[in-house]
Design a protein around this motif. Structure first.
Motif, PDB file in Angstrom:
ATOM      1  N   MET A  86      28.071  41.547  55.390  1.00  0.00           N
ATOM      2  CA  MET A  86      28.557  42.133  56.639  1.00  0.00           C
ATOM      3  C   MET A  86      27.423  42.394  57.621  1.00  0.00           C
ATOM      4  O   MET A  86      27.578  42.220  58.833  1.00  0.00           O
ATOM      5  CB  MET A  86      29.312  43.429  56.348  1.00  0.00           C
ATOM      6  CG  MET A  86      30.676  43.228  55.709  1.00  0.00           C
ATOM      7  SD  MET A  86      31.774  42.164  56.703  1.00  0.00           S
ATOM      8  CE  MET A  86      31.937  43.162  58.196  1.00  0.00           C
ATOM      9  N   ALA A  87      26.250  42.776  57.100  1.00  0.00           N
ATOM     10  CA  ALA A  87      25.096  43.015  57.971  1.00  0.00           C
ATOM     11  C   ALA A  87      24.687  41.717  58.665  1.00  0.00           C
ATOM     12  O   ALA A  87      24.444  41.690  59.877  1.00  0.00           O
ATOM     13  CB  ALA A  87      23.938  43.577  57.163  1.00  0.00           C
ATOM     14  N   GLY A  88      24.619  40.623  57.896  1.00  0.00           N
ATOM     15  CA  GLY A  88      24.248  39.338  58.465  1.00  0.00           C
ATOM     16  C   GLY A  88      25.272  38.833  59.470  1.00  0.00           C
ATOM     17  O   GLY A  88      24.925  38.403  60.574  1.00  0.00           O
ATOM     18  N   LEU A  89      26.550  38.897  59.094  1.00  0.00           N
ATOM     19  CA  LEU A  89      27.600  38.405  59.986  1.00  0.00           C
ATOM     20  C   LEU A  89      27.720  39.264  61.246  1.00  0.00           C
ATOM     21  O   LEU A  89      27.962  38.745  62.348  1.00  0.00           O
ATOM     22  CB  LEU A  89      28.940  38.379  59.240  1.00  0.00           C
ATOM     23  CG  LEU A  89      29.069  37.328  58.135  1.00  0.00           C
ATOM     24  CD1 LEU A  89      30.400  37.475  57.410  1.00  0.00           C
ATOM     25  CD2 LEU A  89      28.923  35.923  58.707  1.00  0.00           C
ATOM     26  N   THR A  90      27.561  40.580  61.085  1.00  0.00           N
ATOM     27  CA  THR A  90      27.631  41.473  62.249  1.00  0.00           C
ATOM     28  C   THR A  90      26.496  41.171  63.218  1.00  0.00           C
ATOM     29  O   THR A  90      26.696  41.130  64.442  1.00  0.00           O
ATOM     30  CB  THR A  90      27.562  42.951  61.816  1.00  0.00           C
ATOM     31  OG1 THR A  90      28.659  43.229  60.950  1.00  0.00           O
ATOM     32  CG2 THR A  90      27.625  43.887  63.021  1.00  0.00           C
ATOM     33  N   PHE A  91      25.289  40.943  62.664  1.00  0.00           N
ATOM     34  CA  PHE A  91      24.157  40.585  63.523  1.00  0.00           C
ATOM     35  C   PHE A  91      24.448  39.275  64.262  1.00  0.00           C
ATOM     36  O   PHE A  91      24.199  39.163  65.467  1.00  0.00           O
ATOM     37  CB  PHE A  91      22.883  40.450  62.695  1.00  0.00           C
ATOM     38  CG  PHE A  91      21.641  40.332  63.543  1.00  0.00           C
ATOM     39  CD1 PHE A  91      20.841  41.444  63.764  1.00  0.00           C
ATOM     40  CD2 PHE A  91      21.284  39.121  64.120  1.00  0.00           C
ATOM     41  CE1 PHE A  91      19.704  41.348  64.552  1.00  0.00           C
ATOM     42  CE2 PHE A  91      20.149  39.021  64.907  1.00  0.00           C
ATOM     43  CZ  PHE A  91      19.358  40.135  65.124  1.00  0.00           C
ATOM     44  N   SER A 138      24.235  46.636  62.154  1.00  0.00           N
ATOM     45  CA  SER A 138      23.705  45.667  61.193  1.00  0.00           C
ATOM     46  C   SER A 138      22.344  46.087  60.658  1.00  0.00           C
ATOM     47  O   SER A 138      22.090  46.066  59.452  1.00  0.00           O
ATOM     48  CB  SER A 138      23.600  44.291  61.859  1.00  0.00           C
ATOM     49  OG  SER A 138      22.881  43.389  61.054  1.00  0.00           O
ATOM     50  N   LEU A 139      21.464  46.502  61.566  1.00  0.00           N
ATOM     51  CA  LEU A 139      20.085  46.798  61.186  1.00  0.00           C
ATOM     52  C   LEU A 139      19.950  48.102  60.406  1.00  0.00           C
ATOM     53  O   LEU A 139      18.956  48.302  59.702  1.00  0.00           O
ATOM     54  CB  LEU A 139      19.200  46.823  62.426  1.00  0.00           C
ATOM     55  CG  LEU A 139      19.056  45.461  63.115  1.00  0.00           C
ATOM     56  CD1 LEU A 139      18.368  45.600  64.457  1.00  0.00           C
ATOM     57  CD2 LEU A 139      18.295  44.490  62.221  1.00  0.00           C
ATOM     58  N   THR A 140      20.922  48.981  60.525  1.00  0.00           N
ATOM     59  CA  THR A 140      20.905  50.206  59.728  1.00  0.00           C
ATOM     60  C   THR A 140      20.992  49.877  58.241  1.00  0.00           C
ATOM     61  O   THR A 140      20.343  50.521  57.405  1.00  0.00           O
ATOM     62  CB  THR A 140      22.070  51.142  60.137  1.00  0.00           C
ATOM     63  OG1 THR A 140      21.888  51.525  61.496  1.00  0.00           O
ATOM     64  CG2 THR A 140      22.090  52.391  59.276  1.00  0.00           C
ATOM     65  N   VAL A 141      21.778  48.861  57.898  1.00  0.00           N
ATOM     66  CA  VAL A 141      21.886  48.420  56.502  1.00  0.00           C
ATOM     67  C   VAL A 141      20.531  47.915  56.016  1.00  0.00           C
ATOM     68  O   VAL A 141      20.081  48.261  54.920  1.00  0.00           O
ATOM     69  CB  VAL A 141      22.952  47.300  56.367  1.00  0.00           C
ATOM     70  CG1 VAL A 141      23.012  46.800  54.924  1.00  0.00           C
ATOM     71  CG2 VAL A 141      24.317  47.800  56.812  1.00  0.00           C
TER      72      VAL A 141
END
Length: 421
Positions: free
Chosen positions: A40-45, A274-277
């Motif tokens: 999700m972090a990658g896709l959100t970014f 995203s970057l918080t993850v």
């Protein structure tokens, strides 16, 4: 060399909107984040990056016709045409040095991380083209592949050092955790911005001008909101460009610019999500394995340009830069391709100037004056690379350049290479 060329070409062909999310996903997994969170972090970014670029492209397609009209109205005629960063990056990667620079820049980053000379893991691989341009220019002047790659490697190392030095201020000002900005051009603006601030701090009255976001919102009333401010600036720019003769076009352009200023921060919020993850996973990993060693994820300066002061100063600077190009002694460059992307050139100014719009404009004038002179000094270097890569010169252009390639570090290497060539 052929294998390296294919690998390099495959990576750059993915584009930043695919390449960086893949690296974000890999980093999260390496640092021990769960699969779902990492994915999700990658896709959100990726979604945020695509959305941001759609909005930026809206601004570019809105502003470019204004730039053309302004240049015609002002009568700006020069023999080096700014064709923009897209051509500049493609040309930079087209040489033997350009093919190898991704491996060289990654190697420099790994070495500096291992020796604790940087805290930044630069995942902004697409923007290694700035290192590639430095390497390619030196290679063309000297004809020596090793010297060209060495110049690119020093540029890469410089970017990491400057990213570390500004990381805490970037994180605090933009409220984006765990990041730094090693983007190859923007880091060379840091000494210029600091120099401008040093001078302005010593000028009575001028030093006390504080047009920060809070001041603008409180003192400028409704005109202080990003939407209204952007629309107003769009109206002014459109009128200066002669759009007052076509009211529907003028209004559409103004509202589009206002929309850009309002929408960009929404995508920046997705970057933060995203970057918080990444930040949380990295902190836990470092605390466990490296006794709390700090670590930054190096990203494109695109994540900074959502600040209202950045966009406002970029719009205000468009006619100013054209006038500067017309009157600046020694300038041969007609700004065009990168002029609608001025927000990238002043991306770090608000952060280093406490969000001051006045200082952003002054720093922008100084930055762009230096950029114009550097690109003029490069002369036919980029033209040579472009022709060798099969690029056809635009009609009427003696030479081409890209303002985004006009950084002083590349210029220093270019001049040194010329001495020993």
């Amino acid at each position: 060399m052929e294998i390296i060329s294919k690998v390099s070409g495959a990576l750059t062909s993915l584009g930043a909107s695919v390449l960086i999310p893949i690296f974000i996903f890999i980093i999260c997994m390496v640092f021990g984040a769960k699969l779902k969170k990492s994915l999700m972090a990658g896709l959100t970014f990726g979604a945020a990056y695509i959305g941001l670029n759609l909005v930026i492209n809206l601004m570019i397609t809105t502003v470019n016709p204004m730039v053309t009209a302004l240049a015609d109205n002002l009568g700006v005629k020069k023999d080096i045409l700014d064709v923009g960063w897209a051509v500049g990056s493609a040309v930079a990667y087209s040489t033997k040095c350009g093919v190898l620079i991704i491996l060289v820049s990654l190697g420099v980053n790994i070495l500096m991380l291992a020796t604790k000379t940087t805290k930044t893991l630069n995942v902004d691989i697409w923007n290694f083209w700035n290192h590639a341009f430095t390497a390619s220019v030196v290679y063309i002047v000297t004809g020596n592949l090793i010297i060209g790659l060495a110049a690119g490697a020093v540029h890469a190392a410089f970017c990491l050092v400057m990213a570390d030095r500004t990381a805490e201020r970037v994180q605090k000002f933009y409220k984006i955790p765990g990041v730094s900005i090693p983007q190859g051009w923007v880091v060379t603006s840091i000494p210029i911005i600091n120099g401008v601030n040093w001078v302005l701090d010593r000028i009575p009255i001028i030093k006390d001008i504080e047009w920060d976001e809070k001041h603008i919102q409180e003192k400028w009333g409704i005109f202080g909101s990003p939407l209204v401010l952007g629309t107003t600036l769009g109206l002014i720019l459109g009128c200066v460009a002669g759009y007052w003769k076509d009211i529907p076009t003028l209004l559409n352009s103004a509202i589009s610019i206002g929309a850009v200023m309002m929408i960009i921060p929404k995508f920046i919020a997705l970057f933060m999500e995203s970057l918080t993850v990444v930040s949380d996973a990295a902190k836990k990993f470092m605390d466990k394995h490296f006794k709390g060693r700090e670590f930054y994820v190096g990203l494109d300066s695109a994540i900074l340009i959502g600040h209202p002061v950045t966009v406002a100063s970029a719009i205000i600077l468009i006619p100013i830069v054209l006038v500067v190009a017309m009157i600046l002694p020694g300038n041969r460059v007609l700004p065009f391709g990168d002029l609608a992307s001025l927000a990238y050139f002043v991306a770090l100014v608000p952060c280093l100037s406490k969000g001051n719009l006045f200082r952003s404009i002054i720093s922008g004038i100084v930055i762009m004056s230096i950029v114009l002179l550097i690109c003029s000094s490069f002369g036919a270097s980029m033209t040579t690379m472009a022709v060798d890569a099969g690029y056809s010169l635009p009609k009427g252009a003696v030479d081409i350049t890209a303002l985004s390639a006009g950084n002083w570090l590349t210029w220093i290497f270019y001049k040194i290479a010329g001495i020993f060539a």
